[in-house]
Design a protein around this motif. Structure first.
Motif, PDB file in Angstrom:
ATOM      1  N   GLN A 102       0.511   8.931   2.198  1.00  0.00           N
ATOM      2  CA  GLN A 102      -0.378   9.857   1.491  1.00  0.00           C
ATOM      3  C   GLN A 102      -0.047  11.294   1.834  1.00  0.00           C
ATOM      4  OE1 GLN A 102      -4.129   8.178   2.743  1.00  0.00           O
ATOM      5  NE2 GLN A 102      -4.477   7.265   0.729  1.00  0.00           N
ATOM      6  N   ARG A 103       0.271  11.553   3.099  1.00  0.00           N
ATOM      7  CA  ARG A 103       0.640  12.916   3.515  1.00  0.00           C
ATOM      8  C   ARG A 103       1.937  13.379   2.872  1.00  0.00           C
ATOM      9  NH1 ARG A 103      -1.925  11.445   8.301  1.00  0.00           N
ATOM     10  NH2 ARG A 103      -0.084  10.524   9.220  1.00  0.00           N
ATOM     11  N   GLN A 104       2.858  12.454   2.665  1.00  0.00           N
ATOM     12  CA  GLN A 104       4.147  12.787   2.051  1.00  0.00           C
ATOM     13  C   GLN A 104       3.994  13.046   0.553  1.00  0.00           C
ATOM     14  OE1 GLN A 104       6.780   9.550   2.913  1.00  0.00           O
ATOM     15  NE2 GLN A 104       7.400  10.418   4.872  1.00  0.00           N
ATOM     16  N   GLY A 105       2.997  12.479  -0.044  1.00  0.00           N
ATOM     17  CA  GLY A 105       2.813  12.646  -1.488  1.00  0.00           C
ATOM     18  C   GLY A 105       3.637  11.649  -2.263  1.00  0.00           C
ATOM     19  N   ARG A 106       3.634  11.816  -3.559  1.00  0.00           N
ATOM     20  CA  ARG A 106       4.315  10.887  -4.454  1.00  0.00           C
ATOM     21  C   ARG A 106       5.825  11.108  -4.380  1.00  0.00           C
ATOM     22  NH1 ARG A 106       2.630   9.549 -10.633  1.00  0.00           N
ATOM     23  NH2 ARG A 106       4.295   8.068 -10.986  1.00  0.00           N
ATOM     24  N   LEU A 107       6.558  10.058  -4.023  1.00  0.00           N
ATOM     25  CA  LEU A 107       8.011  10.153  -3.876  1.00  0.00           C
ATOM     26  C   LEU A 107       8.753   9.478  -5.023  1.00  0.00           C
ATOM     27  CD1 LEU A 107       8.383   9.316  -0.085  1.00  0.00           C
ATOM     28  CD2 LEU A 107       8.297  11.542  -1.155  1.00  0.00           C
ATOM     29  N   ILE A 108       8.116   8.529  -5.672  1.00  0.00           N
ATOM     30  CA  ILE A 108       8.779   7.743  -6.703  1.00  0.00           C
ATOM     31  C   ILE A 108       8.118   8.041  -8.037  1.00  0.00           C
ATOM     32  CG2 ILE A 108       9.353   5.405  -7.478  1.00  0.00           C
ATOM     33  CD1 ILE A 108       9.032   4.549  -4.498  1.00  0.00           C
ATOM     34  N   ALA A 109       8.918   8.435  -9.008  1.00  0.00           N
ATOM     35  CA  ALA A 109       8.372   8.749 -10.346  1.00  0.00           C
ATOM     36  C   ALA A 109       8.376   7.544 -11.235  1.00  0.00           C
ATOM     37  CB  ALA A 109       9.180   9.870 -10.982  1.00  0.00           C
TER      38      ALA A 109
ATOM     39  N   PRO B  33      -6.588  -7.137  13.338  1.00  0.00           N
ATOM     40  CA  PRO B  33      -6.731  -5.714  13.657  1.00  0.00           C
ATOM     41  C   PRO B  33      -5.398  -5.007  13.932  1.00  0.00           C
ATOM     42  CG  PRO B  33      -8.383  -6.982  14.825  1.00  0.00           C
ATOM     43  CD  PRO B  33      -7.450  -7.971  14.182  1.00  0.00           C
ATOM     44  N   LYS B  34      -4.479  -5.689  14.590  1.00  0.00           N
ATOM     45  CA  LYS B  34      -3.181  -5.086  14.912  1.00  0.00           C
ATOM     46  C   LYS B  34      -2.455  -4.667  13.621  1.00  0.00           C
ATOM     47  CE  LYS B  34       1.366  -6.435  16.608  1.00  0.00           C
ATOM     48  NZ  LYS B  34       2.162  -7.532  17.156  1.00  0.00           N
ATOM     49  N   TYR B  35      -2.391  -5.572  12.657  1.00  0.00           N
ATOM     50  CA  TYR B  35      -1.698  -5.272  11.409  1.00  0.00           C
ATOM     51  C   TYR B  35      -2.491  -4.298  10.543  1.00  0.00           C
ATOM     52  CZ  TYR B  35       1.731  -8.728  12.639  1.00  0.00           C
ATOM     53  OH  TYR B  35       2.716  -9.413  13.289  1.00  0.00           O
ATOM     54  N   PHE B  36      -3.810  -4.382  10.596  1.00  0.00           N
ATOM     55  CA  PHE B  36      -4.635  -3.437   9.854  1.00  0.00           C
ATOM     56  C   PHE B  36      -4.356  -2.009  10.325  1.00  0.00           C
ATOM     57  CE2 PHE B  36      -8.488  -0.941   9.238  1.00  0.00           C
ATOM     58  CZ  PHE B  36      -8.674  -1.097   7.877  1.00  0.00           C
ATOM     59  N   ASP B  37      -4.296  -1.809  11.633  1.00  0.00           N
ATOM     60  CA  ASP B  37      -4.017  -0.476  12.187  1.00  0.00           C
ATOM     61  C   ASP B  37      -2.630   0.020  11.787  1.00  0.00           C
ATOM     62  OD1 ASP B  37      -6.518  -0.481  13.357  1.00  0.00           O
ATOM     63  OD2 ASP B  37      -5.778  -1.074  15.338  1.00  0.00           O
ATOM     64  N   ILE B  38      -1.639  -0.866  11.835  1.00  0.00           N
ATOM     65  CA  ILE B  38      -0.280  -0.496  11.428  1.00  0.00           C
ATOM     66  C   ILE B  38      -0.278  -0.089   9.961  1.00  0.00           C
ATOM     67  CG2 ILE B  38       2.048  -1.415  10.977  1.00  0.00           C
ATOM     68  CD1 ILE B  38       1.623  -3.199  13.507  1.00  0.00           C
ATOM     69  N   ALA B  39      -0.916  -0.890   9.119  1.00  0.00           N
ATOM     70  CA  ALA B  39      -0.953  -0.598   7.684  1.00  0.00           C
ATOM     71  C   ALA B  39      -1.647   0.729   7.415  1.00  0.00           C
ATOM     72  CB  ALA B  39      -1.657  -1.733   6.938  1.00  0.00           C
ATOM     73  N   CYS B  40      -2.769   0.961   8.053  1.00  0.00           N
ATOM     74  CA  CYS B  40      -3.500   2.224   7.853  1.00  0.00           C
ATOM     75  C   CYS B  40      -2.624   3.416   8.212  1.00  0.00           C
ATOM     76  CB  CYS B  40      -4.784   2.243   8.672  1.00  0.00           C
ATOM     77  SG  CYS B  40      -6.057   1.155   8.018  1.00  0.00           S
ATOM     78  N   ARG B  41      -1.929   3.320   9.321  1.00  0.00           N
ATOM     79  CA  ARG B  41      -1.054   4.409   9.757  1.00  0.00           C
ATOM     80  C   ARG B  41       0.072   4.643   8.736  1.00  0.00           C
ATOM     81  NH1 ARG B  41      -1.234   2.874  14.698  1.00  0.00           N
ATOM     82  NH2 ARG B  41       0.560   1.492  14.592  1.00  0.00           N
ATOM     83  N   ARG B  42       0.687   3.565   8.263  1.00  0.00           N
ATOM     84  CA  ARG B  42       1.787   3.703   7.292  1.00  0.00           C
ATOM     85  C   ARG B  42       1.297   4.286   5.969  1.00  0.00           C
ATOM     86  NH1 ARG B  42       4.867  -1.341   6.037  1.00  0.00           N
ATOM     87  NH2 ARG B  42       6.334   0.161   5.168  1.00  0.00           N
TER      88      ARG B  42
ATOM     89  N   GLY C 265       0.808  -1.217   0.000  1.00  0.00           N
ATOM     90  CA  GLY C 265       0.000   0.000   0.000  1.00  0.00           C
ATOM     91  C   GLY C 265       0.836   1.259   0.000  1.00  0.00           C
ATOM     92  N   VAL C 266       1.898   1.268   0.780  1.00  0.00           N
ATOM     93  CA  VAL C 266       2.803   2.420   0.819  1.00  0.00           C
ATOM     94  C   VAL C 266       3.433   2.618  -0.551  1.00  0.00           C
ATOM     95  CG1 VAL C 266       4.967   3.300   1.787  1.00  0.00           C
ATOM     96  CG2 VAL C 266       3.256   2.275   3.293  1.00  0.00           C
ATOM     97  N   ALA C 267       3.922   1.537  -1.150  1.00  0.00           N
ATOM     98  CA  ALA C 267       4.544   1.633  -2.476  1.00  0.00           C
ATOM     99  C   ALA C 267       3.532   2.104  -3.512  1.00  0.00           C
ATOM    100  CB  ALA C 267       5.129   0.278  -2.880  1.00  0.00           C
ATOM    101  N   ALA C 268       2.303   1.603  -3.448  1.00  0.00           N
ATOM    102  CA  ALA C 268       1.259   2.007  -4.400  1.00  0.00           C
ATOM    103  C   ALA C 268       0.983   3.503  -4.297  1.00  0.00           C
ATOM    104  CB  ALA C 268      -0.017   1.201  -4.157  1.00  0.00           C
ATOM    105  N   VAL C 269       0.826   3.996  -3.082  1.00  0.00           N
ATOM    106  CA  VAL C 269       0.556   5.420  -2.869  1.00  0.00           C
ATOM    107  C   VAL C 269       1.731   6.261  -3.370  1.00  0.00           C
ATOM    108  CG1 VAL C 269       0.331   7.173  -1.060  1.00  0.00           C
ATOM    109  CG2 VAL C 269      -1.056   5.117  -0.969  1.00  0.00           C
ATOM    110  N   GLN C 270       2.948   5.842  -3.076  1.00  0.00           N
ATOM    111  CA  GLN C 270       4.128   6.595  -3.494  1.00  0.00           C
ATOM    112  C   GLN C 270       4.290   6.619  -5.007  1.00  0.00           C
ATOM    113  OE1 GLN C 270       7.391   4.900  -1.289  1.00  0.00           O
ATOM    114  NE2 GLN C 270       6.972   6.162   0.501  1.00  0.00           N
TER     115      GLN C 270
END
Length: 83
Positions: free
Chosen positions: A76-83, A62-71, A45-50
């Motif tokens: 998303q806040r950082q925006g696209r980092l990889i072109a 739930p533990k991993y879901f919360d971690i994933a959501c946070r990451r 998910g992080v790579a997809a967003v980036q």
């Protein structure tokens, strides 16, 4: 010289993220939808967003879901980092 364990973990995460983003998602068109049915901590998910891809992740623990959501929200806040 011994590398601290936390630095080793961060290095492994960065390497894994690079592999996912370049080797897997690099072949998918911008704006495409990426589905990860076993999301875990959200690396795909992080790579997809980036890389400007839409993302749907499924995680039953739930533990991993919360971690994933946070990451993914952080990415998303950082925006696209990889072109």
């Amino acid at each position: 010289m011994t590398i601290p364990r936390s630095a080793q973990t961060q290095c492994r995460k960065a390497t894994r993220l690079w592999r996912v983003s370049h080797l897997c998602l690099g072949r998918i068109a911008d704006g495409a939808l990426v589905l990860d049915p076993y999301m875990g901590s959200g690396t795909t998910g992080v790579a997809a967003v980036q890389m400007g891809r839409k993302f749907i992740g499924i995680e039953r623990e739930p533990k991993y879901f919360d971690i994933a959501c946070r990451r993914i929200e952080d990415a998303q806040r950082q925006g696209r980092l990889i072109a």
